[in-house]
Motif scaffolding. Structure first.
Motif, PDB file in Angstrom:
ATOM      1  N   GLU A  66      27.145 -75.823  64.200  1.00 54.08           N
ATOM      2  CA  GLU A  66      26.607 -76.974  63.083  1.00 54.08           C
ATOM      3  C   GLU A  66      25.095 -76.875  62.830  1.00 54.08           C
ATOM      4  N   ALA A  67      24.246 -76.567  63.713  1.00 56.71           N
ATOM      5  CA  ALA A  67      22.769 -76.093  63.273  1.00 56.71           C
ATOM      6  C   ALA A  67      22.580 -74.859  62.383  1.00 56.71           C
ATOM      7  N   ILE A  68      23.535 -73.649  62.881  1.00 58.72           N
ATOM      8  CA  ILE A  68      23.606 -72.645  62.113  1.00 58.72           C
ATOM      9  C   ILE A  68      24.033 -72.970  60.625  1.00 58.72           C
ATOM     10  N   ARG A  69      25.129 -73.826  60.620  1.00 62.65           N
ATOM     11  CA  ARG A  69      25.795 -73.940  59.234  1.00 62.65           C
ATOM     12  C   ARG A  69      24.726 -75.005  58.320  1.00 62.65           C
ATOM     13  N   LYS A  70      23.852 -75.723  58.920  1.00 67.43           N
ATOM     14  CA  LYS A  70      22.851 -76.484  58.142  1.00 67.43           C
ATOM     15  C   LYS A  70      21.743 -75.771  57.915  1.00 67.43           C
ATOM     16  N   GLY A  71      21.826 -74.394  58.335  1.00 65.08           N
ATOM     17  CA  GLY A  71      20.413 -73.679  58.024  1.00 65.08           C
ATOM     18  C   GLY A  71      19.324 -73.731  59.060  1.00 65.08           C
ATOM     19  N   GLU A  72      19.536 -74.657  59.771  1.00 67.44           N
ATOM     20  CA  GLU A  72      18.567 -74.949  60.772  1.00 67.44           C
ATOM     21  C   GLU A  72      18.242 -74.002  61.873  1.00 67.44           C
ATOM     22  N   LEU A  73      19.114 -73.113  62.056  1.00 66.36           N
ATOM     23  CA  LEU A  73      19.127 -72.126  63.184  1.00 66.36           C
ATOM     24  C   LEU A  73      19.237 -70.698  62.699  1.00 66.36           C
ATOM     25  N   LYS A  74      18.335 -69.725  62.597  1.00 70.02           N
ATOM     26  CA  LYS A  74      18.733 -68.338  62.096  1.00 70.02           C
ATOM     27  C   LYS A  74      18.330 -67.151  63.059  1.00 70.02           C
ATOM     28  N   ALA A  75      18.387 -67.337  64.287  1.00 74.03           N
ATOM     29  CA  ALA A  75      18.050 -66.590  65.185  1.00 74.03           C
ATOM     30  C   ALA A  75      19.367 -65.786  65.661  1.00 74.03           C
ATOM     31  N   PRO A  76      18.877 -64.677  66.328  1.00 71.89           N
ATOM     32  CA  PRO A  76      19.902 -63.717  67.271  1.00 71.89           C
ATOM     33  C   PRO A  76      20.561 -64.911  68.188  1.00 71.89           C
TER      34      PRO A  76
END
Lengths: 264, 264
Positions: B16-26
């Motif tokens: 969910e964090a990735i989906r919202k653009g809040e997390l972009k790390a490996p």
């Protein structure tokens, strides 16, 4: 060839005899030590859906080999075979109905067909026997009893339907060993999917299998159920593809792969 | 979320964090205990060939999940995920050339796309660590070294190309244990495909990997080579499909499947 010759024969010899029309029998007991396979042939436009169905349902539909579109050469399991001719009997289904049985596919073959070879329980039955576990239907010279369960396969595209199981009664003190032995062979259905009460998987009467012969279950034996390669035929009946070709029951494709090559 | 939070987080939260653009790390080190996956997206007309390629080459391309045509929902591995948005970075290849990197596929998605999730070595590396076997590139905070070998994959339709391997140097007395541990995980590349002399599989200079960082091999260590999920990208470069989308290196899809569910 006589029975003992067939038992000891190598797969290319037996396939050649079948191809020439000299051998038309069920393949059980032929080419000891080599894996046999279920056949499913479908047109190209259903091939992705069916391969996906197999990927999602690996216990009833363990894929051993798939031809390129239009090819009848199994590249992984028998490079010199011809899947149009090397099986003793084929069944043709149209829209889910059996419309005929033929000796070969030479007149029927089309350039848009794709051929799937799926693992067959003969391999793990050989493992059970080597492990000292009796296989009742073989002792009795009968066909294994098979049942349509209430376990739905995972759908894929146009394909859906119930899981079909085969049942072998196992003495209670050998049930765990039977799990361990068959778990070594995931490419031929692997470990059982149910042990004990048939009602729990939707089987109403253990004495009335949908396919094969009724079982003989003795005192102290437990019914053990394995996912079965007849599942694609039950799925065909439900999904009704315009054309689907299979082997005739018991008339399998004999591969060049040794049973032990399929073991973990 | 902080590193320790990410380590202990459940996959749906992180996705969910990735989906919202809040997390972009490996994604290495996130959601401990859960399997991560390589992504390959292809148009429908190449999907059968690619699934067949995977079936014929299960060590570099172990299939965990494939979507129905046009679907971005992985039904086996994370039913509530969206494969267009739940990976931190995607790479777009056209005719075998990398043409761009994007945060999500919302503008690019088409109804004829099919998504493949392939097993990733993070799972077996976790097994190696738990078995007391050091994983050098993790110790050093580097990327694993990867090499293009002379081992050709089995062709399928339009797809052909070399097997790519990853290499981990293992102390000689732990090599056999490393084989045993990783063999338990066939869904994430399984046992190694080569042990020892790199030249035997066509690697000219062990210090010059084609992908990742150069290795650090210490006295008494043996190079051990596993089939690698970068193989599809090498195959894409050689087979040149009009469109192929993958995850960006190290930015994997985090599934709801526990590593131990993938073990034999």
């Amino acid at each position: 060839m006589k029975e003992l010759q067939l038992f000891n024969a190598k797969p290319p010899e037996v396939r050649e005899a079948i191809r020439k029309g000299e051998l038309k029998a069920p393949t059980s007991g032929m080419c000891a030590g080599y894996a046999q396979a279920n056949l499913v042939v479908l047109p190209q436009d259903l091939a992705f859906d069916f391969l996906l169905f197999c990927q999602r349902n690996p216990k009833p539909c363990p894929v051993l080999d798939v031809t390129d579109i239009g090819s009848y050469k199994p590249v992984l399991t028998a490079t010199n075979a011809d899947l149009r001719t090397d099986i003793p009997a084929y069944r043709i289904y149209e829209y889910g109905k059996l419309v005929g049985e033929v000796d070969n596919l030479l007149d029927i073959w089309r350039d848009d067909l794709v051929t799937f070879l799926l693992g067959c329980s003969f391999t793990f039955e050989s493992g059970l026997l080597q492990g000292g576990i009796p296989v009742r239907h073989m002792e009795e010279g009968r066909n294994v009893p098979m049942y349509i369960t209430n376990i739905q396969c995972k759908e894929a595209g146009k394909f859906r339907g119930p899981t079909v199981v085969s049942m072998r009664p196992i003495p209670y003190h050998q049930v765990i060993k039977a799990v361990q032995i068959t778990a070594r062979y995931p490419a031929v259905h692997g470990a059982p999917i149910h042990i004990g009460d048939p009602a729990l998987i939707g089987i109403k009467d253990i004495n009335k299998p949908e396919f094969g012969d009724p079982p003989i279950i003795k005192e102290g034996e437990v019914p053990v159920f394995w996912a079965c390669g007849v599942t694609p035929q039950a799925v065909a009946m439900e999904s009704k593809p315009p054309l689907m070709i299979t082997h005739a029951p018991g008339h399998m494709f004999i591969t060049d792969i040794k049973n032990e090559e399929l073991a973990l």
